[in-house]
Design a protein around this motif. Structure first.
Motif, PDB file in Angstrom:
ATOM      1  N   PHE A 112       5.933  13.594  -1.955  1.00  0.00           N
ATOM      2  CA  PHE A 112       6.168  12.563  -0.950  1.00  0.00           C
ATOM      3  C   PHE A 112       7.602  12.602  -0.441  1.00  0.00           C
ATOM      4  O   PHE A 112       8.556  12.770  -1.210  1.00  0.00           O
ATOM      5  CB  PHE A 112       5.877  11.170  -1.524  1.00  0.00           C
ATOM      6  CG  PHE A 112       4.457  11.001  -1.987  1.00  0.00           C
ATOM      7  CD1 PHE A 112       3.435  10.840  -1.068  1.00  0.00           C
ATOM      8  CD2 PHE A 112       4.137  11.025  -3.343  1.00  0.00           C
ATOM      9  CE1 PHE A 112       2.118  10.685  -1.494  1.00  0.00           C
ATOM     10  CE2 PHE A 112       2.833  10.878  -3.772  1.00  0.00           C
ATOM     11  CZ  PHE A 112       1.814  10.718  -2.847  1.00  0.00           C
ATOM     12  N   GLY A 113       7.713  12.421   0.887  1.00  0.00           N
ATOM     13  CA  GLY A 113       9.017  12.241   1.509  1.00  0.00           C
ATOM     14  C   GLY A 113       9.047  10.883   2.179  1.00  0.00           C
ATOM     15  O   GLY A 113       8.153  10.560   2.967  1.00  0.00           O
ATOM     16  N   ILE A 134       4.482  12.652   4.383  1.00  0.00           N
ATOM     17  CA  ILE A 134       5.616  11.876   4.864  1.00  0.00           C
ATOM     18  C   ILE A 134       5.181  10.418   4.947  1.00  0.00           C
ATOM     19  O   ILE A 134       4.217  10.093   5.655  1.00  0.00           O
ATOM     20  CB  ILE A 134       6.090  12.344   6.257  1.00  0.00           C
ATOM     21  CG1 ILE A 134       6.432  13.840   6.239  1.00  0.00           C
ATOM     22  CG2 ILE A 134       7.286  11.511   6.715  1.00  0.00           C
ATOM     23  CD1 ILE A 134       7.586  14.196   5.330  1.00  0.00           C
ATOM     24  N   LEU A 135       5.873   9.540   4.209  1.00  0.00           N
ATOM     25  CA  LEU A 135       5.600   8.112   4.240  1.00  0.00           C
ATOM     26  C   LEU A 135       6.716   7.439   5.034  1.00  0.00           C
ATOM     27  O   LEU A 135       7.868   7.422   4.598  1.00  0.00           O
ATOM     28  CB  LEU A 135       5.547   7.545   2.817  1.00  0.00           C
ATOM     29  CG  LEU A 135       4.443   8.118   1.910  1.00  0.00           C
ATOM     30  CD1 LEU A 135       4.586   7.581   0.494  1.00  0.00           C
ATOM     31  CD2 LEU A 135       3.068   7.774   2.457  1.00  0.00           C
ATOM     32  N   ALA A 136       6.364   6.869   6.182  1.00  0.00           N
ATOM     33  CA  ALA A 136       7.360   6.261   7.070  1.00  0.00           C
ATOM     34  C   ALA A 136       7.095   4.766   7.166  1.00  0.00           C
ATOM     35  O   ALA A 136       6.071   4.339   7.716  1.00  0.00           O
ATOM     36  CB  ALA A 136       7.308   6.910   8.448  1.00  0.00           C
ATOM     37  N   ASP A 137       7.997   3.962   6.597  1.00  0.00           N
ATOM     38  CA  ASP A 137       7.825   2.511   6.567  1.00  0.00           C
ATOM     39  C   ASP A 137       8.660   1.889   7.684  1.00  0.00           C
ATOM     40  O   ASP A 137       9.887   1.821   7.587  1.00  0.00           O
ATOM     41  CB  ASP A 137       8.275   1.976   5.198  1.00  0.00           C
ATOM     42  CG  ASP A 137       8.022   0.484   5.064  1.00  0.00           C
ATOM     43  OD1 ASP A 137       7.322  -0.077   5.921  1.00  0.00           O
ATOM     44  OD2 ASP A 137       8.538  -0.116   4.092  1.00  0.00           O
ATOM     45  N   LEU A 179       0.831  -1.198   0.000  1.00  0.00           N
ATOM     46  CA  LEU A 179       0.000   0.000   0.000  1.00  0.00           C
ATOM     47  C   LEU A 179       0.871   1.255   0.000  1.00  0.00           C
ATOM     48  O   LEU A 179       0.608   2.206  -0.750  1.00  0.00           O
ATOM     49  CB  LEU A 179      -0.916  -0.007   1.231  1.00  0.00           C
ATOM     50  CG  LEU A 179      -1.788   1.251   1.387  1.00  0.00           C
ATOM     51  CD1 LEU A 179      -2.874   1.277   0.321  1.00  0.00           C
ATOM     52  CD2 LEU A 179      -2.413   1.309   2.782  1.00  0.00           C
ATOM     53  N   MET A 180       1.932   1.254   0.827  1.00  0.00           N
ATOM     54  CA  MET A 180       2.801   2.433   0.867  1.00  0.00           C
ATOM     55  C   MET A 180       3.481   2.666  -0.482  1.00  0.00           C
ATOM     56  O   MET A 180       3.626   3.803  -0.939  1.00  0.00           O
ATOM     57  CB  MET A 180       3.867   2.277   1.952  1.00  0.00           C
ATOM     58  CG  MET A 180       4.643   3.566   2.203  1.00  0.00           C
ATOM     59  SD  MET A 180       6.267   3.349   2.966  1.00  0.00           S
ATOM     60  CE  MET A 180       7.215   2.766   1.565  1.00  0.00           C
ATOM     61  N   ASN A 181       3.913   1.594  -1.133  1.00  0.00           N
ATOM     62  CA  ASN A 181       4.564   1.739  -2.434  1.00  0.00           C
ATOM     63  C   ASN A 181       3.621   2.340  -3.467  1.00  0.00           C
ATOM     64  O   ASN A 181       4.032   3.159  -4.293  1.00  0.00           O
ATOM     65  CB  ASN A 181       5.068   0.373  -2.921  1.00  0.00           C
ATOM     66  CG  ASN A 181       6.238  -0.137  -2.098  1.00  0.00           C
ATOM     67  OD1 ASN A 181       6.980   0.652  -1.518  1.00  0.00           O
ATOM     68  ND2 ASN A 181       6.388  -1.454  -2.029  1.00  0.00           N
TER      69      ASN A 181
END
Length: 643
Positions: free
Chosen positions: A85-86, A163-166, A47-49
């Motif tokens: 996106f970061g 901000i996308l933090a995986d 989902l994040m990708n």
């Protein structure tokens, strides 16, 4: 802000398929702090990708700020990632060859931000995150928590609203993890939309909305009280970058800088790659210099004979004659003097005899000729005089020596006026010829002695015939006409064409063609070595692409377009070949000068080094293209997952 409508992501798995996402619908509003929670394999990272435009949906629709991204090409998706996106990754995904500040600058490089501006912002962000003393440290010199803060600073570099933090705390200790979560909370309070991927309930508890995944589906969406904050809006469209040369030059400068950094990081491999280019370029320059030197030497020697000469030899055309054919007579030479446009005629008969002076003997070529011999060959005297026509008519026992003969018999003494013996007959030395050196065939032209032709017939040679007749034409433009007249006179005298008539211009043309062929062969041999070096560069670059697949994925995630990746890897190949070409040029010139010092005929000019360097540069361009294209064609999500 972000909307997924019946999104599925399906991967083929043999005859079956794997549904990483199965008809997921999700809306995320501006300013939310959302935790996507689930166990490994639940679909949260997929989902994040998709949200971060690193991957594409198989079915369904994904919209950012109301715009469907499914129709965007790779470069448009890169522009969207760059501006919107970061990414904060679990394993930090920092480039080990760059400093902390340089890692933070990467998104701004691909956004086209001026160097001074991005450097200032990178240092300011690192200072804000407590890393001011560490800006010039490389990732290997930082702790895990410090590396993750560098990763967060990179995510903020382009002022990304999302901000996308995986799993940002997955590789950190408890204290460092708390610091990172506090930073994310602070960023959310400043207006950033934060999407946190985690499997840890304690980490998810920091978010104000928790979406739980299981088997690729949303099983729970828990909304909590959200604090009011100023929302960082999405850009209406990605900011326009400079176009044309204003965009290319900064990109090229960065690519060159990165190329040198990569070369330095893999110094030994770079040296081996350079070696092939250096050897190829140096061999091109050296071999062409030797070929051109040989050509220049041959032309110089032929020019010493003169280019306005006609040479008559015995024997029918096309038949090689030994010179002992008795078809040319001294009377033929006298008859040729009557042809208009002739400056001198010199018949010649030669043999090898021993000359003696005192106790010194020397074996050399003795040529009987006329008084016109020196005039026909533009050969001056160093000492004394040439015998005259009266000497020829009077069978005078006189002789003129070449420099080699005079030095061997007399050393440094003056031989003029002294007597030497030839077949036990004394000859008076009238003069010494000026030094001429070797001829076009490498023979010593100074190893000769001249006597009157009549004296030679009577005392040395016996039968009255000549080996050749040299005719000097007054005007070289008249050579074809005079040549035809000579042929006509001799045919009338002999009633047959039993002679060969050639001019030195033909010798010159033949010699030039021969030397050009030799130079071409040498150049081809050197070019093959350069081609082999180019193949080596391509192989090394392909290996480099494989080794740096993850780096390519990081660059794509931070906004690199296909053209940026192509430019970077092509530039690396060009830099390698350019540096190798420059070193090869220097080495080739030194090698040529060294050969010249050893006595080899060498001719250095500007063209071969320029040609060799251009070929090296072209080699980098051609053989760097395939690896660069392979790198640019990588799928970002696959590249990021590469181990």
């Amino acid at each position: 802000m972000i909307e997924l409508i019946d999104v599925s992501r399906i991967y083929p798995n043999g005859e079956s398929v794997v549904r990483a996402l199965d008809r997921v619908s999700l809306r995320i509003m501006p300013g939310e702090f959302v935790a996507i929670m689930g166990q490994s394999g639940s679909g949260k990272s997929t989902l994040m990708n998709i949200v971060g435009c690193l991957d594409r949906v198989s079915t369904g629709s994904y919209r950012v700020a109301g715009a469907d991204v499914s129709g965007l090409d790779a470069d448009e998706l890169a522009a969207l990632r760059c501006s919107t996106f970061g990414f904060v990754f679990q394993r930090y995904n920092l480039l080990p060859a760059l400093t902390a500040a340089e890692n933070v600058e990467i998104p701004a490089v691909y956004a086209g931000t001026a160097k001074a501006e991005r450097e200032e912002r990178a240092h300011r962000l690192l200072g804000r995150l407590g890393l001011a003393p560490r800006t010039e440290h490389r990732p290997s010199q930082l702790s895990g928590g410090q590396q993750q803060r560098v990763s967060i600073a990179r995510a903020l570099m382009n002022k990304a609203p999302v901000i996308l933090a995986d799993e940002p705390t997955g590789a950190l200790d408890t204290h460092s993890g708390e610091e990172v979560l506090a930073l994310l909370t602070e960023l959310h309070a400043e207006g950033h939309t934060v999407i946190l991927i985690t499997h840890d309930p304690d980490v998810a508890a920091h978010a104000h909305r928790i979406v739980r995944f299981q088997d690729g589906r949303i099983v729970d969406d828990e909304r909590r009280t959200v604090e009011t904050c100023t929302v960082t809006p999405l850009p209406a469209h990605p900011p326009a970058r400079p176009s044309g040369l204003m965009r290319f030059l900064p990109d090229l400068a960065e690519a060159v800088r990165m190329a040198f950094s990569s070369m330095y990081t893999n110094l030994f491999r770079t040296a081996l790659t350079l070696l092939g280019i250096v050897i190829g370029v140096a061999s091109v320059i050296t071999m062409l210099a030797v070929g051109d030197g040989g050509k220049a030497r041959v032309l110089e020697r032929i020019s010493q004979i003169g280019t306005n000469l006609l040479i008559v030899r015995p024997g029918a055309p096309g038949i090689r004659s030994s010179g002992d054919n008795a078809t040319l007579l001294p009377e033929d030479a006298e008859a040729l003097r009557a042809v208009p446009g002739i400056a001198a005629v010199a018949p010649e008969r030669s043999g090898r005899y021993t000359l003696r002076y005192g106790s010194e003997d020397y074996f050399t070529q003795v040529s009987g000729t006329s008084a016109d011999y020196l005039a026909s060959r533009d050969w001056p005297l160093a000492k004394g005089v040439m015998f005259s026509a009266d000497d020829v008519r009077g069978y005078a026992p006189v002789i003129v020596l070449g420099q080699t003969v005079a030095q061997n018999l007399f050393g440094e003494d003056n031989p003029v006026g002294r007597y030497i013996l030839v077949k036990n007959v004394p000859y008076e030395v009238l003069g010494v010829l000026a030094a001429k050196g070797a001829n076009a065939f490498g023979q010593d032209q100074d190893d000769i002695a001249l006597v009157p032709l009549s004296t030679g017939f009577m005392r040395l040679f016996g039968r009255r015939f000549v080996n050749s007749i040299t005719v000097k034409v007054t005007d070289s433009n008249d050579i074809p006409k005079v040549e035809e007249q000579l042929r006509k006179v001799l045919v009338e005298r002999h009633q047959a064409e039993d002679f060969q008539l050639r001019n030195t211009a033909q010798f010159l043309e033949t010699a030039v063609e021969t030397q050009n062929t030799l130079t071409l062969v040498l150049g081809c041999v050197a070019a093959i070595s350069l081609l082999v070096a180019g193949i080596g560069v391509m192989n090394i670059m392909l290996v480099s692409v494989t080794e740096r697949t993850r780096e390519i994925g990081i660059r794509m995630a931070t906004g690199a377009r296909m053209s940026n990746i192509m430019l970077q890897f092509n530039t690396e190949a060009l830099v390698v070949c350019g540096v190798g070409g420059a070193v090869g040029v220097a080495l080739g010139i030194c090698a040529a000068l060294g050969l010249a010092a050893l006595g080899v005929n060498v001719a250095l000019s500007l063209a071969p080094p320029l040609l060799a360097f251009a070929c090296a540069f072209l080699t980098g361009l051609i053989f760097g293209y395939l690896p660069a294209r392979k790198a640019a064609g990588l799928d970002p999500v696959v590249a990021l997952a590469y181990e």
